[in-house]
Write an enzyme that holds these catalytic residues in place. Structure first.
Site, short mmCIF file in Angstrom:
data_model
loop_
_atom_site.label_atom_id
_atom_site.label_comp_id
_atom_site.label_asym_id
_atom_site.label_seq_id
_atom_site.Cartn_x
_atom_site.Cartn_y
_atom_site.Cartn_z
CG HIS A 149 22.39 5.04 -8.92
ND1 HIS A 149 21.39 5.38 -8.05
CD2 HIS A 149 21.96 5.37 -10.15
CE1 HIS A 149 20.38 5.92 -8.72
NE2 HIS A 149 20.69 5.92 -10.01
CD GLU B 298 15.48 -1.19 -16.91
OE1 GLU B 298 14.30 -1.48 -16.63
OE2 GLU B 298 15.95 -0.04 -16.79
#
Lengths: 285, 373
Positions: free
Chosen positions: B174, B104
């Protein structure tokens, strides 16, 4: 166990599950019993190898009150200090630098230096393949679907790591074998079975009988876990900080939820249905 | 054993919510909508889309109109885990829509490099929960680039998309709503859409905005929110909150998923903040001056959440008009736990409880019958 959990996932009862038997079990067999393991999330086989019970694994996958992780994480996010298995985190490869720290801690502990090592599992996404030699790290590439090849590679890797206090990269070339692809010659389970049969150590009858008894044991554990309650609702607020040191905001928020449950816990349908699943029904908050 | 969560998630009323515009006529009346082509109004068609389709539509528009634009991230060439880039690689080529390694920090940095060269970069973080390795690139590099270069360089052409908020079974990694962590990153914009029409217009505005933008997409809405989305390209304004329902006695301010938890109570003013940074202070302050009461709702934890900043500004700006303390209904200050999620998110009963207690709040001088001037 893989197949049953996979089917359970397909029924929507748990969130996800993966398995790579030869690489995981082959390497687990080569490790010492006290070697620290930092996994990605496919290393249940290490726990099975080290004697973790099916009940305990099911408790985690189904978030029951028996789950040592208190139901907070998604399925297969195991953790068990007594098996030297560090709790799994979903983000990928975060365990890599941590493994270096764990290794250094072992190196500084006179009782464990030269005795134990750390095994860090990660996928190719965590490390572009072939970079081990670039970092000056001893690297071996091995057929990851061949349990014996993995065993022998990890045995040597472990020997070097422990004797010479240095990292070794074992690149186990594998892929996820679909649970229905039973005819695949590259299926690690089939390869191991064929090897054992050729040696005269194993037979189809023994295979069938073991499979049947294991299937029964896993199903029994699953059905038991399915009936178990979820952990107490108090667990929503504990362990955020050390529990002797819970700050005021969490103390107040726990009380706020307790008051909300007192007020609406029976009248508000979503609360009524949900709280019944938890040990103590939220009365312990 | 709990029954599996419904495919649409845990917001049963979402599909039929009055917040969603289910006809062409209502879609064309979306407040603040600005068409790219001035004279299209008479001939505009709409198409029924869910939110991942409208996001795809916006990105497809950008790829068509801007040759410099590229889209990248983990698995985006295959359509992405939430299908937002489905078919774009086939349509526009793999030089423009491509996969990155699992890094990322690398994804954000790569986008900053493109943006510094004046090209349009649309980066995808697979989950907002995985944006943290990119925090340094976003906060220290993207947000500060214009300032540190004396205005010579900027990362303004970078837009980072990331699925956020809870879905009912995402657990710690999540489910997160990280917007509050970026509140102090001066130079950055943060946008959260509430459905398909908003997502298309706000995403196009974010992509074209001359500042780096993080676009957090509430992932429960990808499939479950469906609207008639205008086909031509259009934008919706950034830093502009929308009053979804006017009211007189209390203001509720929220964004993303919790909007669908709100019941249509009379005399309650409901505001979708839409842009979290820089936020629309004027609309919020005017509303609270009118109603005298504010309840802020967000899924992220309370401490250090966006609500903290808004509550303090409202206290500064509206002190003498407030009839009750500003109330925040948030996630608890714990990570999002798998099995406790129903008790973690600010659900309808918690919001209702906060509304009732805020409406019934009595300033002590009133309790004692002293005339309050």
């Amino acid at each position: 166990m893989d197949n049953i959990l996979y089917n359970v996932q397909r029924q929507g009862k748990i969130s996800f599950y993966h398995g790579e038997e030869a690489s995981i079990v082959g390497s687990a067999a080569a490790l010492g019993p006290n070697d620290e393991v930092l996994g990605q999330y496919r290393e249940m086989g290490v726990l099975v190898w080290r004697g973790c019970s099916i009940d305990e694994l099911m408790a985690q996958c189904l978030s029951t009150e028996r789950d040592a992780g208190k139901g907070r994480q998604m399925p297969v996010h195991f953790g068990a200090p007594r098996f030297h298995f560090h709790t799994i985190s979903s983000p990928l490869a975060t365990q890599l630098p941590q493994a270096a720290g764990v290794a250094y801690a072992i190196k500084r502990d006179p009782a464990r230096r030269g005795v134990d090592c750390v095994a860090c599992y990660f996928g190719e996404g965590g490390w572009d393949s072939g970079k081990g030699p670039g970092y000056g790290i001893d690297t071996i590439r091995v057929d990851g679907n061949d349990a014996l090849a993995v065993f022998s590679a990890v045995t040597e890797a472990r020997r070097r790591a422990v004797a010479e206090s240095k990292p070794v990269l074992v690149e186990a070339m594998t892929y996820r074998v679909g649970h229905h692809s039973t005819s695949d010659d590259n299926n690690p389970l089939h390869r191991m079975r064929k090897f054992l049969e050729l040696q005269g150590w194993w037979s189809l009858e023994e295979e069938d009988s073991l499979k049947a008894s294991q299937k029964k044991a896993v199903l029994t554990a699953f059905q038991k876990a399915e009936k178990d309650l979820k952990p107490s609702l108090t667990g929503l607020f504990t362990d955020v900080y050390s529990d002797e040191d819970t700050p005021w905001n969490l103390v107040e928020q726990r009380k706020e939820l307790r008051d909300l449950l007192k007020k609406y816990g029976d009248a508000w349908e979503p609360y009524r249905t949900e709280r019944a699943k938890f040990k103590g029904h939220g009365n312990d908050l | 054993m709990s029954t599996p969560p419904p495919a649409d998630g845990d917001l049963p009323g979402l599909a039929t919510s009055a917040l969603l515009r289910n006809t062409r006529e209502s879609a064309l009346k979306t407040p603040g909508i600005r068409w790219d082509e001035a004279d299209v109004m008479s001939s505009i068609d709409t198409r029924k889309m869910n939110m991942f389709q409208s996001i795809r539509d916006a990105m497809s528009t950008t790829l068509s109109e801007d040759d410099t634009a590229v889209i990248f991230g983990e698995d985006v060439a295959f359509g992405g885990v939430f299908r937002c880039t489905m078919g774009l690689a086939e349509e526009f080529g793999k030089e423009r829509v491509f996969n990155t390694p699992l890094t990322e920090q690398g994804i954000a940095g790569f986008g900053i490099g493109l943006a510094a060269m004046g090209q349009t970069a649309i980066a995808e973080m697979q989950f907002a929960d995985y944006i943290w390795p990119a925090f340094d690139q976003i906060v220290n590099e993207a947000a500060k680039m214009r300032y540190r270069s004396g205005g010579q360089y900027s990362a303004g052409r970078l837009t980072i998309r990331a699925p956020s908020m809870t879905v009912g079974h995402g657990a710690l990694y999540h489910s997160q709503s990280p917007e509050g962590f970026f509140m102090g990153a001066a130079g950055l914009k943060i946008v959260v859409p509430r459905g398909p029409i908003q997502a298309k217009g706000l995403l196009l505005a974010s992509i074209r905005d001359p500042n780096p933008v993080i676009f957090f997409e509430p992932k429960i809405l990808y499939r479950s929110s469906v609207e008639h989305v205008p086909i031509p390209s259009y934008t919706l304004p950034l830093s502009s909150a929308e009053i979804l329902k006017p009211g007189s006695d209390l203001t509720i301010l929220t964004w993303g998923t919790p909007l669908y938890t709100m019941s249509a109570g009379a005399r309650i003013e409901l505001i979708d903040l839409r842009t979290i940074l820089p936020w629309d202070r004027e609309t919020v302050v005017q509303s609270v001056k009118k109603t005298g009461r504010l309840v802020i709702v967000h899924e992220a934890g309370k401490i250090g959440g966006v609500g903290s900043e808004i509550a303090s500004v409202v206290t500064e700006e509206c002190f003498l008009r407030l009839e009750a303390p500003v109330r925040r209904v948030c996630g608890w200050d714990a990570p999002v736990p798998l099995i406790y999620e129903k008790f973690y998110v600010p659900d309808a009963v918690r919001i209702l409880d906060a509304i009732v207690s805020t409406l019934h709040y009595l300033i002590p001088s009133q309790e004692f019958g002293v005339v309050h001037v």
